[in-house]
Design a protein around this motif. Sequence first.
Motif, PDB file in Angstrom:
ATOM      1  N   MET B  10       2.144 -13.060  -3.166  1.00 28.39           N
ATOM      2  CA  MET B  10       1.262 -11.892  -3.195  1.00 28.39           C
ATOM      3  C   MET B  10       1.965 -10.651  -2.668  1.00 28.39           C
ATOM      4  O   MET B  10       1.826  -9.560  -3.216  1.00 28.39           O
ATOM      5  N   LYS B  11       2.747 -10.833  -1.639  1.00 25.19           N
ATOM      6  CA  LYS B  11       3.436  -9.682  -1.041  1.00 25.19           C
ATOM      7  C   LYS B  11       4.339  -8.999  -2.059  1.00 25.19           C
ATOM      8  O   LYS B  11       4.398  -7.775  -2.136  1.00 25.19           O
ATOM      9  N   ASP B  12       5.024  -9.826  -2.849  1.00 19.12           N
ATOM     10  CA  ASP B  12       5.897  -9.255  -3.870  1.00 19.12           C
ATOM     11  C   ASP B  12       5.094  -8.505  -4.920  1.00 19.12           C
ATOM     12  O   ASP B  12       5.520  -7.434  -5.388  1.00 19.12           O
ATOM     13  N   ARG B  13       3.959  -9.091  -5.287  1.00 21.67           N
ATOM     14  CA  ARG B  13       3.154  -8.415  -6.301  1.00 21.67           C
ATOM     15  C   ARG B  13       2.671  -7.059  -5.810  1.00 21.67           C
ATOM     16  O   ARG B  13       2.658  -6.074  -6.545  1.00 21.67           O
ATOM     17  N   ILE B  14       2.244  -7.042  -4.554  1.00 20.70           N
ATOM     18  CA  ILE B  14       1.792  -5.760  -3.983  1.00 20.70           C
ATOM     19  C   ILE B  14       2.931  -4.751  -3.999  1.00 20.70           C
ATOM     20  O   ILE B  14       2.776  -3.603  -4.437  1.00 20.70           O
ATOM     21  N   LEU B  15       4.076  -5.217  -3.536  1.00 18.13           N
ATOM     22  CA  LEU B  15       5.214  -4.302  -3.434  1.00 18.13           C
ATOM     23  C   LEU B  15       5.659  -3.806  -4.802  1.00 18.13           C
ATOM     24  O   LEU B  15       5.959  -2.626  -4.985  1.00 18.13           O
ATOM     25  N   GLU B  16       5.654  -4.710  -5.747  1.00 20.19           N
ATOM     26  CA  GLU B  16       6.077  -4.317  -7.096  1.00 20.19           C
ATOM     27  C   GLU B  16       5.138  -3.263  -7.674  1.00 20.19           C
ATOM     28  O   GLU B  16       5.580  -2.265  -8.273  1.00 20.19           O
ATOM     29  N   THR B  17       3.849  -3.475  -7.464  1.00 20.32           N
ATOM     30  CA  THR B  17       2.869  -2.516  -7.982  1.00 20.32           C
ATOM     31  C   THR B  17       2.956  -1.180  -7.240  1.00 20.32           C
ATOM     32  O   THR B  17       2.923  -0.113  -7.864  1.00 20.32           O
ATOM     33  N   ALA B  18       3.075  -1.255  -5.929  1.00 15.54           N
ATOM     34  CA  ALA B  18       3.201  -0.025  -5.149  1.00 15.54           C
ATOM     35  C   ALA B  18       4.435   0.750  -5.596  1.00 15.54           C
ATOM     36  O   ALA B  18       4.390   1.970  -5.773  1.00 15.54           O
ATOM     37  N   ASP B  19       5.514   0.049  -5.811  1.00 17.21           N
ATOM     38  CA  ASP B  19       6.755   0.678  -6.274  1.00 17.21           C
ATOM     39  C   ASP B  19       6.502   1.455  -7.555  1.00 17.21           C
ATOM     40  O   ASP B  19       6.808   2.645  -7.654  1.00 17.21           O
ATOM     41  N   ARG B  20       5.921   0.779  -8.517  1.00 17.28           N
ATOM     42  CA  ARG B  20       5.701   1.418  -9.810  1.00 17.28           C
ATOM     43  C   ARG B  20       4.817   2.663  -9.678  1.00 17.28           C
ATOM     44  O   ARG B  20       5.151   3.734 -10.192  1.00 17.28           O
ATOM     45  N   LEU B  21       3.713   2.516  -8.959  1.00 21.88           N
ATOM     46  CA  LEU B  21       2.787   3.647  -8.865  1.00 21.88           C
ATOM     47  C   LEU B  21       3.354   4.783  -8.010  1.00 21.88           C
ATOM     48  O   LEU B  21       3.233   5.956  -8.375  1.00 21.88           O
ATOM     49  N   PHE B  22       3.950   4.427  -6.883  1.00 22.24           N
ATOM     50  CA  PHE B  22       4.548   5.463  -6.041  1.00 22.24           C
ATOM     51  C   PHE B  22       5.585   6.242  -6.835  1.00 22.24           C
ATOM     52  O   PHE B  22       5.641   7.471  -6.774  1.00 22.24           O
ATOM     53  N   TYR B  23       6.400   5.529  -7.542  1.00 22.07           N
ATOM     54  CA  TYR B  23       7.489   6.201  -8.250  1.00 22.07           C
ATOM     55  C   TYR B  23       6.967   7.084  -9.374  1.00 22.07           C
ATOM     56  O   TYR B  23       7.399   8.219  -9.547  1.00 22.07           O
ATOM     57  N   LEU B  24       6.022   6.541 -10.141  1.00 24.26           N
ATOM     58  CA  LEU B  24       5.578   7.286 -11.323  1.00 24.26           C
ATOM     59  C   LEU B  24       4.639   8.438 -10.978  1.00 24.26           C
ATOM     60  O   LEU B  24       4.664   9.477 -11.643  1.00 24.26           O
ATOM     61  N   GLN B  25       3.811   8.264  -9.956  1.00 25.51           N
ATOM     62  CA  GLN B  25       2.800   9.273  -9.703  1.00 25.51           C
ATOM     63  C   GLN B  25       2.990  10.009  -8.387  1.00 25.51           C
ATOM     64  O   GLN B  25       2.287  10.989  -8.127  1.00 25.51           O
ATOM     65  N   GLY B  26       3.899   9.533  -7.572  1.00 26.94           N
ATOM     66  CA  GLY B  26       4.094  10.170  -6.276  1.00 26.94           C
ATOM     67  C   GLY B  26       3.426   9.387  -5.165  1.00 26.94           C
ATOM     68  O   GLY B  26       2.410   8.726  -5.374  1.00 26.94           O
ATOM     69  N   ILE B  27       4.015   9.440  -3.988  1.00 26.81           N
ATOM     70  CA  ILE B  27       3.539   8.625  -2.875  1.00 26.81           C
ATOM     71  C   ILE B  27       2.182   9.098  -2.374  1.00 26.81           C
ATOM     72  O   ILE B  27       1.253   8.314  -2.192  1.00 26.81           O
TER      73      ILE B  27
END
Lengths: 200, 200
Positions: B10-27
């Motif tokens: 689960m931790k990886d899934r959270i991190l992967e999703t956060a990565d994608r959204l942070f990067y594409l839309q801004g932190i």
Amino acid sequence: MAPLPAKPDMKDRILETADRLFYLQGIRAVGVDTIAAEIGISKRTLYNHFPSKDALISAYLARRFVQPRPSEKPPVEQILGTFDALERRFAAKDFRGCPFVNAVAELGSEDKSVRKIAIAFKESRRLWFRDLLVQLGVPDAEGLATQLALLVDGSIAQDLVRNDPAMARAAKAAATVLLANAGVQVGDGGAAQKPQAKTR
Amino acid sequence: MAPLPAKPDMKDRILETADRLFYLQGIRAVGVDTIAAEIGISKRTLYNHFPSKDALISAYLARRFVQPRPSEKPPVEQILGTFDALERRFAAKDFRGCPFVNAVAELGSEDKSVRKIAIAFKESRRLWFRDLLVQLGVPDAEGLATQLALLVDGSIAQDLVRNDPAMARAAKAAATVLLANAGVQVGDGGAAQKPQAKTR
DNA sequence: GCCTTGTTACACAGGTCTGTGTACCTAAAT
DNA sequence: ATTTAGGTACACAGACCTGTGTAACAAGGC
């Protein structure tokens, strides 16, 4: 305390303050309350001059869009002088990168108007380089202008994270090489080449 | 609908999703609710894996800090190949600049930990260039490595606002000139020099 | 004297955000 | 069969944000 101490263009005062705070702290990080409080006016007054925060952001970016004024100096000096000016700005402690790049970075690519003005700014600087290169008789003025623009933005990005004005000197050294390679007679424009022992 | 469909880290899934959204839309533009909703988990679960959003941001940046893996190819090809890889990434529509530069731009310079990792990343790439240049016997490897790093970051910043993969080609052309000027035998690394009619 | 213009003070609506508290639920390990 | 680890649902506190509404006030032009 003075209720109406001086009203020398309230709109300008608002814009000037918004500019400073937006640039130093980021657009999303600064609220309209903060701007109003900084000037000492009420939030209502701010909204009487700007219909929304978005309008204020647009005015901020428009204000930052300054064209370099024409100069009498030789083109090659103007080009290399760009990097000297950059180094001076890097040394100032209130330098925080390119406002247009920062705005695109934090507002996202969906915000069309922000991207539009950012593109226009980058292109205007590229064209400024290009025109000078044309005066110098450089064959591929378009391509070289793009490369010089890359060096400018690269040094700005590097300085944003590193806080190291030497990035401007490195960019100048690279620009000097690129100009010489294009056949431009570079008159050692300000001692950036010979004593390059410590370029970094 | 499936309550516990699969729990492959689960931790990886959270991190992967956060990565994608942070990067594409801004932190700042992405809230923890948005991340949780995107995965389909509850916000509570997210906070059971990361104590705060700041921790998630740090993990995001740490995840983005990838070292280029060692290669058997000749150094000059590795250096110029960097710009080919850059061009490929620019062409992808989900490219949104350098995550470290963006983070510093939107989080401000006061955030020490973000700046720290950003500096480390920039320096690691510069050192990667430097080591390759040393292998090539370049005298001022330090200075030239800095200049190549400027070209990389410059093309990234330009592509961020312009969305023009040709920025990578312009950077490669400039890098080729700088390498040749330093005495490196450049074997026309991928046809970026002769048919440079349209560098821009 | 009066009226218009610009400002102030202040409350507030309505939204978003981070982070917590709580009770329940499911699956696997023991 | 029971315990335990991890997940869910959901409410909520407290902060901050943009933007508006309203009544009062102060100065200059007529």
